[in-house]
Design a protein around this motif. Structure first.
Motif, PDB file in Angstrom:
ATOM      1  N   LEU A   1      19.540  69.193  17.714  1.00  0.00           N
ATOM      2  CA  LEU A   1      19.659  70.548  18.315  1.00  0.00           C
ATOM      3  C   LEU A   1      18.525  70.626  19.103  1.00  0.00           C
ATOM      4  N   VAL A   2      18.480  70.804  20.453  1.00  0.00           N
ATOM      5  CA  VAL A   2      17.245  70.809  21.539  1.00  0.00           C
ATOM      6  C   VAL A   2      17.470  72.011  22.243  1.00  0.00           C
ATOM      7  N   GLN A   3      16.418  72.403  23.023  1.00  0.00           N
ATOM      8  CA  GLN A   3      16.633  73.480  23.945  1.00  0.00           C
ATOM      9  C   GLN A   3      16.678  73.160  25.428  1.00  0.00           C
ATOM     10  N   PRO A   4      17.325  73.755  26.037  1.00  0.00           N
ATOM     11  CA  PRO A   4      17.690  73.729  27.542  1.00  0.00           C
ATOM     12  C   PRO A   4      16.317  73.106  28.351  1.00  0.00           C
ATOM     13  N   GLY A   5      16.487  72.003  28.919  1.00  0.00           N
ATOM     14  CA  GLY A   5      15.280  71.185  29.766  1.00  0.00           C
ATOM     15  C   GLY A   5      14.873  70.087  28.850  1.00  0.00           C
ATOM     16  N   ASP A   6      15.035  69.731  27.748  1.00  0.00           N
ATOM     17  CA  ASP A   6      14.525  68.992  26.689  1.00  0.00           C
ATOM     18  C   ASP A   6      15.204  67.654  27.170  1.00  0.00           C
ATOM     19  N   SER A   7      14.811  66.616  26.499  1.00  0.00           N
ATOM     20  CA  SER A   7      15.323  65.081  26.629  1.00  0.00           C
ATOM     21  C   SER A   7      15.417  64.530  25.451  1.00  0.00           C
TER      22      SER A   7
ATOM     23  N   ARG B   1      31.625  62.061  25.556  1.00  0.00           N
ATOM     24  CA  ARG B   1      31.449  63.430  24.915  1.00  0.00           C
ATOM     25  C   ARG B   1      32.797  64.223  24.865  1.00  0.00           C
ATOM     26  N   GLN B   2      32.822  64.978  23.817  1.00  0.00           N
ATOM     27  CA  GLN B   2      33.736  65.985  23.581  1.00  0.00           C
ATOM     28  C   GLN B   2      32.931  67.396  23.417  1.00  0.00           C
ATOM     29  N   ALA B   3      33.256  68.498  24.151  1.00  0.00           N
ATOM     30  CA  ALA B   3      32.586  69.622  23.841  1.00  0.00           C
ATOM     31  C   ALA B   3      33.653  70.357  23.065  1.00  0.00           C
ATOM     32  N   PRO B   4      33.056  71.364  22.189  1.00  0.00           N
ATOM     33  CA  PRO B   4      34.096  72.167  21.384  1.00  0.00           C
ATOM     34  C   PRO B   4      35.019  72.919  22.269  1.00  0.00           C
ATOM     35  N   GLY B   5      36.337  72.626  21.537  1.00  0.00           N
ATOM     36  CA  GLY B   5      37.305  73.035  22.271  1.00  0.00           C
ATOM     37  C   GLY B   5      37.995  72.522  23.614  1.00  0.00           C
ATOM     38  N   LYS B   6      37.492  71.378  23.830  1.00  0.00           N
ATOM     39  CA  LYS B   6      37.717  70.614  25.078  1.00  0.00           C
ATOM     40  C   LYS B   6      38.109  69.209  24.837  1.00  0.00           C
ATOM     41  N   GLU B   7      38.850  68.596  25.725  1.00  0.00           N
ATOM     42  CA  GLU B   7      39.267  67.246  25.525  1.00  0.00           C
ATOM     43  C   GLU B   7      38.041  66.477  25.812  1.00  0.00           C
ATOM     44  N   ARG B   8      38.200  64.935  25.521  1.00  0.00           N
ATOM     45  CA  ARG B   8      37.109  64.205  25.519  1.00  0.00           C
ATOM     46  C   ARG B   8      37.144  63.820  26.923  1.00  0.00           C
ATOM     47  N   GLU B   9      35.983  63.831  27.516  1.00  0.00           N
ATOM     48  CA  GLU B   9      35.720  63.299  28.945  1.00  0.00           C
ATOM     49  C   GLU B   9      35.918  61.978  29.152  1.00  0.00           C
TER      50      GLU B   9
ATOM     51  N   VAL C   1      22.719  73.621  28.457  1.00  0.00           N
ATOM     52  CA  VAL C   1      23.835  74.300  27.514  1.00  0.00           C
ATOM     53  C   VAL C   1      25.181  73.592  27.386  1.00  0.00           C
ATOM     54  N   ASN C   2      25.636  73.366  28.842  1.00  0.00           N
ATOM     55  CA  ASN C   2      26.976  72.690  28.622  1.00  0.00           C
ATOM     56  C   ASN C   2      27.026  71.240  28.459  1.00  0.00           C
ATOM     57  N   ASP C   3      25.888  70.634  28.188  1.00  0.00           N
ATOM     58  CA  ASP C   3      25.832  69.407  27.564  1.00  0.00           C
ATOM     59  C   ASP C   3      26.112  69.148  26.181  1.00  0.00           C
ATOM     60  N   THR C   4      26.299  70.446  25.606  1.00  0.00           N
ATOM     61  CA  THR C   4      26.793  70.512  24.011  1.00  0.00           C
ATOM     62  C   THR C   4      27.922  69.713  24.013  1.00  0.00           C
ATOM     63  N   ALA C   5      27.921  68.979  22.908  1.00  0.00           N
ATOM     64  CA  ALA C   5      29.108  68.046  22.587  1.00  0.00           C
ATOM     65  C   ALA C   5      28.838  67.205  21.442  1.00  0.00           C
ATOM     66  N   VAL C   6      30.056  66.475  21.102  1.00  0.00           N
ATOM     67  CA  VAL C   6      29.824  65.379  20.114  1.00  0.00           C
ATOM     68  C   VAL C   6      29.753  64.285  21.098  1.00  0.00           C
ATOM     69  N   TYR C   7      29.066  63.285  21.186  1.00  0.00           N
ATOM     70  CA  TYR C   7      28.573  62.034  22.079  1.00  0.00           C
ATOM     71  C   TYR C   7      29.223  60.835  21.111  1.00  0.00           C
ATOM     72  N   TYR C   8      29.980  60.058  21.906  1.00  0.00           N
ATOM     73  CA  TYR C   8      30.692  58.878  21.195  1.00  0.00           C
ATOM     74  C   TYR C   8      30.264  57.924  21.951  1.00  0.00           C
ATOM     75  N   CYS C   9      30.142  56.686  21.325  1.00  0.00           N
ATOM     76  CA  CYS C   9      29.836  55.489  22.343  1.00  0.00           C
ATOM     77  C   CYS C   9      31.047  54.441  21.823  1.00  0.00           C
TER      78      CYS C   9
ATOM     79  N   VAL D   1      22.615  72.065  22.511  1.00  0.00           N
ATOM     80  CA  VAL D   1      21.411  72.433  23.624  1.00  0.00           C
ATOM     81  C   VAL D   1      21.547  74.076  23.665  1.00  0.00           C
ATOM     82  N   SER D   2      20.643  74.695  22.947  1.00  0.00           N
ATOM     83  CA  SER D   2      20.651  76.081  22.809  1.00  0.00           C
ATOM     84  C   SER D   2      19.274  76.568  22.762  1.00  0.00           C
ATOM     85  N   SER D   3      19.106  77.717  23.435  1.00  0.00           N
ATOM     86  CA  SER D   3      17.828  78.469  23.327  1.00  0.00           C
ATOM     87  C   SER D   3      17.909  79.396  22.150  1.00  0.00           C
TER      88      SER D   3
END
Length: 126
Positions: free
Chosen positions: A11-17, A38-46, A88-96, A124-126
């Motif tokens: 869990l990080v804040q906007p602007g973080d790395s 990555r797959q964001a909540p409620g969306k298909e995997r990109e 914030v829109n980078d929030t997702a489950v990241y897969y390799c 990613v959330s403030s």
């Protein structure tokens, strides 16, 4: 047992790395391409965000280019995803996914022939 395992989500804040890791076990990444997805909540995997190939080449999708970078360390049998200026829109489950390059033809190859990890959550959330 051959598998890949992701780690580094947080869990990080906007602007973080953040740097994610994809560690392969049971096989060597030599001759394997590794992609981050990555797959964001409620969306298909990109589609692939960034891809690292065994010849040292790497590229990232336009959507994250300039903020994300992929790298591999052969000695650690690990591929990393460096994510900067997180939004914030980078929030997702990241897969390799590790894919034998002999089977790498197109985006469908990852699903048809690749090995997925279990994913790591990035929020990613403030």
């Amino acid at each position: 047992q051959a598998r890949v395992v992701e780690s580094g989500g947080a869990l990080v804040q906007p602007g973080d790395s953040l740097r994610l890791s994809c560690a392969a076990s049971g096989f060597l990444l030599t001759n394997f391409a590794v992609g981050w997805f990555r797959q964001a909540p409620g969306k298909e995997r990109e589609g692939a965000l960034c891809v690292s190939k065994s010849d040292g080449s790497a590229h990232c999708a336009d959507s994250v280019k300039g903020r994300f970078a992929i790298s591999r360390v052969e000695a650690k049998n690990t591929v990393f995803l460096q994510m900067n200026t997180l939004q914030v829109n980078d929030t997702a489950v990241y897969y390799c996914n590790a894919l034998d390059e002999d089977y790498y033809d197109d985006e469908d190859s990852w699903v048809n022939y690749g090995a997925w990890g279990q994913g790591t959550q990035v929020t990613v959330s403030s």
